[in-house]
Scaffold this motif. Structure first.
Motif, PDB file in Angstrom:
ATOM      1  N   UNK A  78      -9.428  -6.072  -0.447  1.00  0.00           N
ATOM      2  CA  UNK A  78      -9.274  -6.225   0.943  1.00  0.00           C
ATOM      3  C   UNK A  78      -7.806  -5.682   1.178  1.00  0.00           C
ATOM      4  N   UNK A  79      -7.569  -5.145   2.505  1.00  0.00           N
ATOM      5  CA  UNK A  79      -6.166  -4.622   2.768  1.00  0.00           C
ATOM      6  C   UNK A  79      -5.954  -5.401   4.120  1.00  0.00           C
ATOM      7  N   UNK A  80      -4.742  -5.767   4.135  1.00  0.00           N
ATOM      8  CA  UNK A  80      -4.330  -6.568   5.393  1.00  0.00           C
ATOM      9  C   UNK A  80      -2.870  -6.413   5.802  1.00  0.00           C
ATOM     10  N   UNK A  81      -2.388  -6.346   7.079  1.00  0.00           N
ATOM     11  CA  UNK A  81      -1.150  -6.030   7.431  1.00  0.00           C
ATOM     12  C   UNK A  81      -0.244  -7.174   7.052  1.00  0.00           C
ATOM     13  N   UNK A  82       0.899  -6.576   6.792  1.00  0.00           N
ATOM     14  CA  UNK A  82       2.309  -7.296   6.669  1.00  0.00           C
ATOM     15  C   UNK A  82       2.564  -7.888   7.937  1.00  0.00           C
ATOM     16  N   UNK A  83       3.324  -8.983   8.135  1.00  0.00           N
ATOM     17  CA  UNK A  83       3.785  -9.688   9.267  1.00  0.00           C
ATOM     18  C   UNK A  83       5.255 -10.063   9.307  1.00  0.00           C
ATOM     19  N   UNK A 127       5.820  -8.390  -1.360  1.00  0.00           N
ATOM     20  CA  UNK A 127       6.603  -8.497  -0.351  1.00  0.00           C
ATOM     21  C   UNK A 127       8.085  -7.962  -0.632  1.00  0.00           C
ATOM     22  N   UNK A 128       8.681  -7.904  -1.787  1.00  0.00           N
ATOM     23  CA  UNK A 128       9.788  -7.225  -2.299  1.00  0.00           C
ATOM     24  C   UNK A 128       9.747  -5.695  -2.066  1.00  0.00           C
ATOM     25  N   UNK A 129       8.617  -5.190  -2.683  1.00  0.00           N
ATOM     26  CA  UNK A 129       8.464  -3.816  -2.663  1.00  0.00           C
ATOM     27  C   UNK A 129       8.493  -3.293  -1.045  1.00  0.00           C
ATOM     28  N   UNK A 130       7.828  -4.268  -0.096  1.00  0.00           N
ATOM     29  CA  UNK A 130       8.162  -3.761   1.289  1.00  0.00           C
ATOM     30  C   UNK A 130       9.438  -3.633   1.781  1.00  0.00           C
ATOM     31  N   UNK A 131      10.563  -4.650   1.045  1.00  0.00           N
ATOM     32  CA  UNK A 131      11.896  -4.668   1.476  1.00  0.00           C
ATOM     33  C   UNK A 131      12.516  -3.346   0.862  1.00  0.00           C
ATOM     34  N   UNK A 132      11.899  -2.969  -0.327  1.00  0.00           N
ATOM     35  CA  UNK A 132      12.528  -1.702  -0.912  1.00  0.00           C
ATOM     36  C   UNK A 132      12.217  -0.499  -0.112  1.00  0.00           C
ATOM     37  N   UNK A 133      10.832  -0.441   0.414  1.00  0.00           N
ATOM     38  CA  UNK A 133      10.523   0.748   1.117  1.00  0.00           C
ATOM     39  C   UNK A 133      11.157   0.786   2.142  1.00  0.00           C
ATOM     40  N   UNK A 134      11.451  -0.336   2.930  1.00  0.00           N
ATOM     41  CA  UNK A 134      12.162  -0.223   4.369  1.00  0.00           C
ATOM     42  C   UNK A 134      13.780   0.206   4.174  1.00  0.00           C
ATOM     43  N   UNK A 143       1.046  -1.224  -0.115  1.00  0.00           N
ATOM     44  CA  UNK A 143      -0.167   0.054   0.078  1.00  0.00           C
ATOM     45  C   UNK A 143       0.803   1.310  -0.095  1.00  0.00           C
ATOM     46  N   UNK A 144       2.212   1.162   0.610  1.00  0.00           N
ATOM     47  CA  UNK A 144       2.598   2.296   0.732  1.00  0.00           C
ATOM     48  C   UNK A 144       4.084   2.410  -0.293  1.00  0.00           C
ATOM     49  N   UNK A 145       4.155   1.583  -1.287  1.00  0.00           N
ATOM     50  CA  UNK A 145       4.963   1.455  -2.310  1.00  0.00           C
ATOM     51  C   UNK A 145       5.312   2.746  -3.098  1.00  0.00           C
ATOM     52  N   UNK A 146       6.546   3.076  -3.368  1.00  0.00           N
ATOM     53  CA  UNK A 146       6.550   4.368  -3.902  1.00  0.00           C
ATOM     54  C   UNK A 146       6.138   4.244  -5.403  1.00  0.00           C
ATOM     55  N   UNK A 147       6.534   3.037  -6.114  1.00  0.00           N
ATOM     56  CA  UNK A 147       6.046   2.690  -7.371  1.00  0.00           C
ATOM     57  C   UNK A 147       4.882   1.494  -7.396  1.00  0.00           C
ATOM     58  N   UNK A 148       3.761   1.993  -7.801  1.00  0.00           N
ATOM     59  CA  UNK A 148       2.568   1.002  -7.902  1.00  0.00           C
ATOM     60  C   UNK A 148       2.391   0.335  -9.577  1.00  0.00           C
ATOM     61  N   UNK A 149       1.674  -0.577  -9.509  1.00  0.00           N
ATOM     62  CA  UNK A 149       1.610  -1.100 -10.761  1.00  0.00           C
ATOM     63  C   UNK A 149       0.350  -0.200 -11.558  1.00  0.00           C
ATOM     64  N   UNK A 150       0.543   0.463 -12.707  1.00  0.00           N
ATOM     65  CA  UNK A 150      -0.319   1.336 -13.300  1.00  0.00           C
ATOM     66  C   UNK A 150      -1.206   0.588 -13.953  1.00  0.00           C
ATOM     67  N   UNK A 161       5.175   0.090  11.321  1.00  0.00           N
ATOM     68  CA  UNK A 161       5.900   0.309  10.018  1.00  0.00           C
ATOM     69  C   UNK A 161       6.078  -0.576   9.115  1.00  0.00           C
ATOM     70  N   UNK A 162       5.723  -1.885   9.199  1.00  0.00           N
ATOM     71  CA  UNK A 162       5.261  -2.768   8.204  1.00  0.00           C
ATOM     72  C   UNK A 162       4.329  -2.283   7.280  1.00  0.00           C
ATOM     73  N   UNK A 163       3.386  -1.951   7.328  1.00  0.00           N
ATOM     74  CA  UNK A 163       2.284  -1.296   6.388  1.00  0.00           C
ATOM     75  C   UNK A 163       1.358  -2.491   6.282  1.00  0.00           C
ATOM     76  N   UNK A 164       0.767  -2.343   5.210  1.00  0.00           N
ATOM     77  CA  UNK A 164      -0.337  -3.159   4.663  1.00  0.00           C
ATOM     78  C   UNK A 164      -0.283  -3.562   3.300  1.00  0.00           C
ATOM     79  N   UNK A 165      -0.780  -4.605   2.847  1.00  0.00           N
ATOM     80  CA  UNK A 165      -0.881  -5.307   1.536  1.00  0.00           C
ATOM     81  C   UNK A 165      -2.371  -4.994   0.902  1.00  0.00           C
ATOM     82  N   UNK A 166      -2.524  -4.249  -0.324  1.00  0.00           N
ATOM     83  CA  UNK A 166      -3.686  -3.769  -0.650  1.00  0.00           C
ATOM     84  C   UNK A 166      -3.617  -5.011  -1.770  1.00  0.00           C
ATOM     85  N   UNK A 167      -5.097  -5.465  -1.871  1.00  0.00           N
ATOM     86  CA  UNK A 167      -5.702  -6.582  -3.047  1.00  0.00           C
ATOM     87  C   UNK A 167      -6.751  -5.878  -3.434  1.00  0.00           C
ATOM     88  N   UNK A 168      -6.614  -6.038  -5.131  1.00  0.00           N
ATOM     89  CA  UNK A 168      -7.487  -5.459  -5.872  1.00  0.00           C
ATOM     90  C   UNK A 168      -7.969  -6.432  -7.013  1.00  0.00           C
TER      91      UNK A 168
END
Length: 307
Positions: free
Chosen positions: A169-174, A206-213, A151-158, A266-273
């Motif tokens: 659905x939006x759900x937290x990362x663990x 998940x890879x985008x979360x690592x990049x964000x961190x 959800x907080x990734x700098x680059x989203x899939x356009x 700080x882990x944020x959430x995953x957005x499913x659409x």
């Protein structure tokens, strides 16, 4: 406080599309009409429901609560519409692409129920990586695709031309760590973990979360190994090879021996659409029905997870 339920659907369109102009296009009305309806709805609610930002319109906490009411109304209308059209009329094949955790947890367990409700409706599941699914989708070999994004990734899939997207659905990362290796979650410094991070295939959220961190913490987050399936990640973590970030859905039904699952700020959430081609161009009762079933199933899972 009395609110016109028709205006709730306008707010819902703004929430889904991210802006007044896109909502106007979705509803086939003018942008000024959308703004007027929002203004009247805020007057009826007695508080602000939408905030305008440089990136679009964002719902306030009150707006989110009102939008949920709009979703209930929309769901009731969809049920009524399906009853009027007759369930026996929903016939045909719908091909849905998606990723493992959503298909395994939210979709596949409901297939027998859906088959009973709509015996003439055939739902075909295709599980693959995001690039492969989008390629099939653009080639019209899939009717819709369930996607995941940080959800907080700098680059989203356009969105490509002619595509529309609706949230599911939006759900937290663990954070998954070897059992007993971390005892508290309120003092965890993600930039100073004594274990390495496990790498995940690049198209995964998940890879985008690592990049964000890496960006937010300024730390050198280096990865070891590379997994695709969450079961592989669990096996590596249990063996003490590193730590991993996984979404909540991926934990359902998975044996969690020798690992700890942590909620870390700080882990944020995953957005499913759900992505599909603009339904205004060609109405498809089977696809509309499957989209509704997916929304309802995701909402049911969200309710169970929050209880």
């Amino acid at each position: 406080m009395e609110m016109d339920p028709r205006r709730l659907l306008v707010l819902l369109a703004v929430a889904r599309t991210g802006g007044v102009l896109a909502a106007a296009d979705e509803l086939r009305i003018t942008p000024s009409a959308v703004s007027q309806q929002l203004s009247k709805l805020e007057s009826e609610a007695g508080q602000a429901l939408v905030m305008r930002t440089p990136k679009g319109s964002v719902l306030t906490p009150a707006g989110l609560a009102v939008a949920e009411a709009g979703e209930e109304i929309e769901r009731a209308l969809n049920v009524a519409r399906a009853r009027m059209q007759g369930e026996a009329q929903v016939a045909g094949m719908v091909r849905i692409g998606g990723f493992t955790s959503f298909m395994r947890t939210v979709v596949i367990p409901r297939l027998p129920e859906w088959r009973g409700l709509y015996p003439e409706l055939q739902i075909r599941i295709v599980e693959d990586s995001f690039p492969a699914l989008m390629r099939l989708f653009r080639q019209r070999q899939l009717d819709a695709v369930v996607i995941e994004q940080d959800s907080a990734a700098a680059v989203q899939h356009p969105l490509a031309a002619g595509m529309v997207e609706e949230p599911l659905l939006d759900e937290p990362w663990k954070l998954v760590v070897p059992a007993g290796s971390l005892l508290a979650t309120d003092s965890i410094d993600l930039s100073r973990l004594h274990l390495p991070w496990l790498g995940v295939e690049p198209s995964a959220a998940n890879d985008a979360v690592l990049g964000r961190l890496r960006h937010t913490t300024g730390a050198r987050i280096e990865t070891v190994h590379q997994y695709q399936d969450t079961l592989t990640a669990f096996a590596l973590v249990a063996a003490g090879e590193g730590v991993a970030i996984v979404p909540t859905l991926a934990l359902t039904g998975v044996v969690q021996d020798n690992v700890d699952i942590l909620d870390v700020p700080g882990l944020g959430t995953r957005h499913i659409a759900l992505r599909r081609f603009d339904r205004r161009r060609a109405t498809s009762l089977p696809l509309d029905t499957v989209a509704r079933l997916l929304r309802e199933s995701a909402a049911a899972f969200d309710t169970r997870a929050g209880s």
